[in-house]
Scaffold this active site. Structure first.
Site, PDB file in Angstrom:
ATOM      1  N   ARG A 103       0.853  -1.186   0.000  1.00  0.00           N
ATOM      2  CA  ARG A 103       0.000   0.000   0.000  1.00  0.00           C
ATOM      3  C   ARG A 103       0.890   1.237   0.000  1.00  0.00           C
ATOM      4  NH1 ARG A 103      -4.304   1.061   4.777  1.00  0.00           N
ATOM      5  NH2 ARG A 103      -2.402   1.601   5.870  1.00  0.00           N
ATOM      6  N   THR A 107      -1.088   7.658  -0.685  1.00  0.00           N
ATOM      7  CA  THR A 107      -2.380   7.569  -1.381  1.00  0.00           C
ATOM      8  C   THR A 107      -3.259   6.442  -0.827  1.00  0.00           C
ATOM      9  OG1 THR A 107      -1.562   5.990  -3.009  1.00  0.00           O
ATOM     10  CG2 THR A 107      -1.255   8.315  -3.521  1.00  0.00           C
ATOM     11  N   ASP A 203       1.218  -2.229  12.182  1.00  0.00           N
ATOM     12  CA  ASP A 203       1.571  -2.747  10.852  1.00  0.00           C
ATOM     13  C   ASP A 203       1.938  -4.225  10.975  1.00  0.00           C
ATOM     14  OD1 ASP A 203       2.904  -1.414   7.962  1.00  0.00           O
ATOM     15  OD2 ASP A 203       3.256  -3.498   8.527  1.00  0.00           O
ATOM     16  N   ASP A 206       5.369  -5.308   9.524  1.00  0.00           N
ATOM     17  CA  ASP A 206       6.498  -4.882  10.362  1.00  0.00           C
ATOM     18  C   ASP A 206       6.577  -5.713  11.635  1.00  0.00           C
ATOM     19  OD1 ASP A 206       6.901  -2.971   8.449  1.00  0.00           O
ATOM     20  OD2 ASP A 206       6.351  -1.260   9.700  1.00  0.00           O
TER      21      ASP A 206
END
Ligand SMILES: O=P(O)(O)OC[C@H]1O[C@H](OP(=O)(O)OP(=O)(O)O)[C@H](O)[C@@H]1O
Ligand SMILES: O=c1cc[nH]c(=O)[nH]1
Ligand SMILES: [Mg+2]
Length: 213
Positions: A103, A107, A203, A206
């Site tokens: 991603r 945006t 995340d 991560d």
């Protein structure tokens, strides 16, 4: 899209530890693996089987076996890779295809950087693995890849989902004839202004594999 939120105390227990920012990577990986196995049990309720006969030591018995070709499992890299082992433990004969998608952090649109899927998925059941369904852009794009190749039955397994993302996937798939089911451990509250699921778990990529950049 049919949505199935798996309501089970073991799932909730493991998910709570997964969310905890104090949970280290080895524990996080193990919990993702355990959770996907529990969700896969629900997600494979409609896996295709056919009747078969076996001979027990005592008598003939009628049972079922998975149809061939076996389902295709598609982890979405990176984070979906953390769900692959748990899934193929339940479906050892599954084939595996890969989609690498990231991603754009500004945006929030999904970009595809890798694709390794069978060319012809006509009549195949597919299971898409991604821990996070946030804005829904990634999952909608992944489903389009599979349907364009002929997949005729798609189940997405996501650990956490956001209502905004489910709505977007629904909208983007509105013209499709292919049945799509989402199996998820939780429908969280919302997205924040950076597109993160709230309360979420941060995340997922991560936390599984370390900072991407
Ligand atoms: O619903 P969306 O708004 O599209 O977001 C969800 C996607 O974001 C995360 O991947 P990410 O882009 O962080 O890549 P990574 O797995 O390499 O960390 C996650 O694993 C999903 O693929
Ligand atoms: O909350 C989120 C949203 C997208 N991707 C993640 O890994 N976490
Ligand atoms: Mg990530």
């Amino acid at each position: 899209m049919r949505v199935h939120v798996v309501d089970h105390p073991l799932v909730s227990h493991k998910l709570t530890t997964l969310r905890d920012q104090g949970t280290d990577s080895p524990t996080f990986r193990r919990l993702v693996d355990e959770l996907v196995t529990l969700l896969a049990y629900e997600a494979t309720r409609d896996v295709r089987v056919e009747p078969t006969e076996v001979q027990t030591p005592v008598a003939p018995a009628t049972g079922v076996r998975l149809v061939t070709p076996a389902p295709l499992v598609v982890p979405i890299l990176r984070a979906g890779l953390g769900m692959l082992d748990g899934m193929v433990r339940l479906l050892p004969t599954a084939e595996v295809g890969f989609l690498g998608m990231a991603r754009n952090e500004e945006t929030l649109e999904a970009m595809t950087y890798a694709e390794r899927l069978p060319a012809d998925l006509s009549g195949r059941q597919c299971y898409v693995l991604d821990p996070m369904l946030a804005t829904g852009g990634t999952l909608a794009a992944a489903i389009h890849f599979l349907v364009d190749r002929g997949a005729d039955h798609i189940t997405a397994i996501c650990l956490l989902s956001a209502p905004e993302g489910v709505e977007r996937v629904d909208q983007e798939l509105s013209g499709l004839q292919v049945p799509v089911t989402l199996v998820t451990a939780a429908m969280d509250e919302r997205l924040d202004d950076k597109g993160y699921i709230v309360p979420g778990l941060g995340d997922a990529g991560d936390r599984l594999y370390g900072l991407a950049h």
